[in-house]
Scaffold this active site. Sequence first.
Site, short mmCIF file in Angstrom:
data_model
loop_
_atom_site.label_atom_id
_atom_site.label_comp_id
_atom_site.label_asym_id
_atom_site.label_seq_id
_atom_site.Cartn_x
_atom_site.Cartn_y
_atom_site.Cartn_z
N ALA A 68 0.91 -1.12 -0.17
CA ALA A 68 -0.20 0.02 0.19
C ALA A 68 0.79 1.21 -0.03
O ALA A 68 2.02 1.22 0.65
CB ALA A 68 -0.88 0.03 1.18
N GLY A 113 1.41 -5.74 0.16
CA GLY A 113 0.43 -5.83 -0.98
C GLY A 113 0.89 -6.39 -2.19
O GLY A 113 0.41 -6.99 -3.13
N GLU A 136 3.35 -6.70 7.40
CA GLU A 136 2.67 -5.60 8.04
C GLU A 136 2.74 -5.55 9.69
O GLU A 136 2.54 -4.41 9.96
CB GLU A 136 1.24 -5.90 7.59
N1 COA Z 1 4.25 3.73 0.25
C1 COA Z 1 4.69 4.93 -0.18
N2 COA Z 1 5.96 5.14 -0.65
C2 COA Z 1 6.84 4.08 -0.68
C3 COA Z 1 6.47 2.80 -0.42
C4 COA Z 1 5.11 2.54 0.18
N3 COA Z 1 4.65 1.45 0.63
N4 COA Z 1 7.57 2.11 -0.43
C5 COA Z 1 8.51 2.86 -0.67
N5 COA Z 1 8.16 4.09 -0.93
C6 COA Z 1 8.90 5.27 -1.33
C7 COA Z 1 9.95 5.93 -0.29
O1 COA Z 1 9.08 6.57 0.69
C8 COA Z 1 10.80 6.53 -1.03
O2 COA Z 1 10.32 7.78 -1.62
P1 COA Z 1 11.01 9.31 -1.42
O3 COA Z 1 12.29 9.16 -2.34
O4 COA Z 1 10.24 10.26 -1.81
O5 COA Z 1 11.74 9.44 -0.17
C9 COA Z 1 10.88 5.71 -2.40
O6 COA Z 1 9.76 4.86 -2.45
C10 COA Z 1 12.22 4.86 -2.15
O7 COA Z 1 12.32 3.93 -1.25
P2 COA Z 1 13.30 3.87 -0.32
O8 COA Z 1 12.85 3.52 1.03
O9 COA Z 1 14.21 4.82 -0.17
O10 COA Z 1 14.14 2.55 -0.65
P3 COA Z 1 14.83 1.23 0.07
O11 COA Z 1 15.46 0.91 -1.05
O12 COA Z 1 15.76 2.05 1.07
O13 COA Z 1 13.62 0.61 0.70
C11 COA Z 1 11.90 -0.70 1.01
C12 COA Z 1 12.62 0.06 -0.01
C13 COA Z 1 10.65 -0.97 0.04
C14 COA Z 1 12.41 -1.63 1.50
C15 COA Z 1 11.32 0.46 1.71
O14 COA Z 1 10.77 1.67 1.16
C16 COA Z 1 9.80 0.00 2.66
O15 COA Z 1 10.13 -0.72 3.66
N6 COA Z 1 8.64 0.40 2.12
C17 COA Z 1 7.44 0.34 3.05
C18 COA Z 1 7.22 -1.37 2.60
C19 COA Z 1 6.08 -1.74 3.33
O16 COA Z 1 6.19 -1.93 4.54
N7 COA Z 1 4.93 -2.16 2.77
C20 COA Z 1 3.78 -2.84 3.34
C21 COA Z 1 2.61 -1.71 3.38
S1 COA Z 1 1.21 -2.30 4.15
#
Ligand code: COA
Length: 264
Positions: A68, A113, A136
């Site tokens: 999400a 998701g 989550e």
């Molecule tokens: N929603 C919105 N934005 C997200 C996102 C999400 N689920 N996952 C990543 N992004 C965005 C980050 O905020 C970042 O944006 P920015 O450049 O404007 O700051 C961009 O995508 C790149 O992510 P970043 O965290 O810098 O890359 P990373 O390689 O260090 O880590 C992830 C990638 C996916 C591991 C990490 O972003 C993450 O843990 N995201 C959440 C995933 C999650 O918990 N999903 C379940 C949701 S219920």
Amino acid sequence: MTTTPDVLLLEKREGVAFLTLNRADRMNAFNMAALAALRAALDDLYVDREVRAVIVTGAGEKAFCAGADLKERAGMSPDQVRRFLKHIREALTDLENLPKPVIAAVNGIALGGGTELALACDIRLAADTATMGLTETTLAIIPGGGGTQRLPRLVGAAKAKEIMITGRQVRAEEALRIGLVDEVVPAAEVLERALAKAAEVAAGAVIAQAYIKAAVDEGTETTLSWGVDREQLYFVDVFETDDAKLGVRSFLDNGPGKATFTGQ
Ligand code: COA
């Protein structure tokens, strides 16, 4: 190429449709617009007989789908979050119920998701760089797109609980070992491999494939005796198709694997 709108790309080529989540700057996370576009694309794919196999993937090299969109969610009211959940649940059910094979090309990060999206597909190929998981609980929430139900059906209840309770990330090689994905390939080759698989499927007997999907998906929800009865009914239906007649005749005349099926 059809654009529905640009958060999701729908491209059709020689019987294969590509559904590409197209928000690479947000790791292809699902926002409301992407869910609406996904549902519209699935409606199209449901009725389009020219499309015989579907590939689901994410734009860019880094992510399949990071779940999400947590930035969008931060501004949502509780009712809007409930609406989002309804949409993702229904979209993934629509995807699962498409009467044609769906292949997930998990080209990178697939969390929350993103893993739920892959779980709703029929065949899962992963890049060796992919990371999956229903993470989550690390946000003190639980999966809302069917993950608590589809993951245990795929990898068993104990492994699913372990993964979801810890909220840990699963690397590609482990995903393969536990059956979360069917194949792991070098990252640069994942789309090519998915396309080869899709082309193989698209050249096959589409009606028989659709009945296989239905028989397995319905059968895993019920008793063995009900399931084998249902299989019998489906067999009778499939046996009546032109393709089934052609398949047997072609085998007798030319040997295995030579028939060109029409989908009738
Ligand atoms: N929603 C919105 N934005 C997200 C996102 C999400 N689920 N996952 C990543 N992004 C965005 C980050 O905020 C970042 O944006 P920015 O450049 O404007 O700051 C961009 O995508 C790149 O992510 P970043 O965290 O810098 O890359 P990373 O390689 O260090 O880590 C992830 C990638 C996916 C591991 C990490 O972003 C993450 O843990 N995201 C959440 C995933 C999650 O918990 N999903 C379940 C949701 S219920």
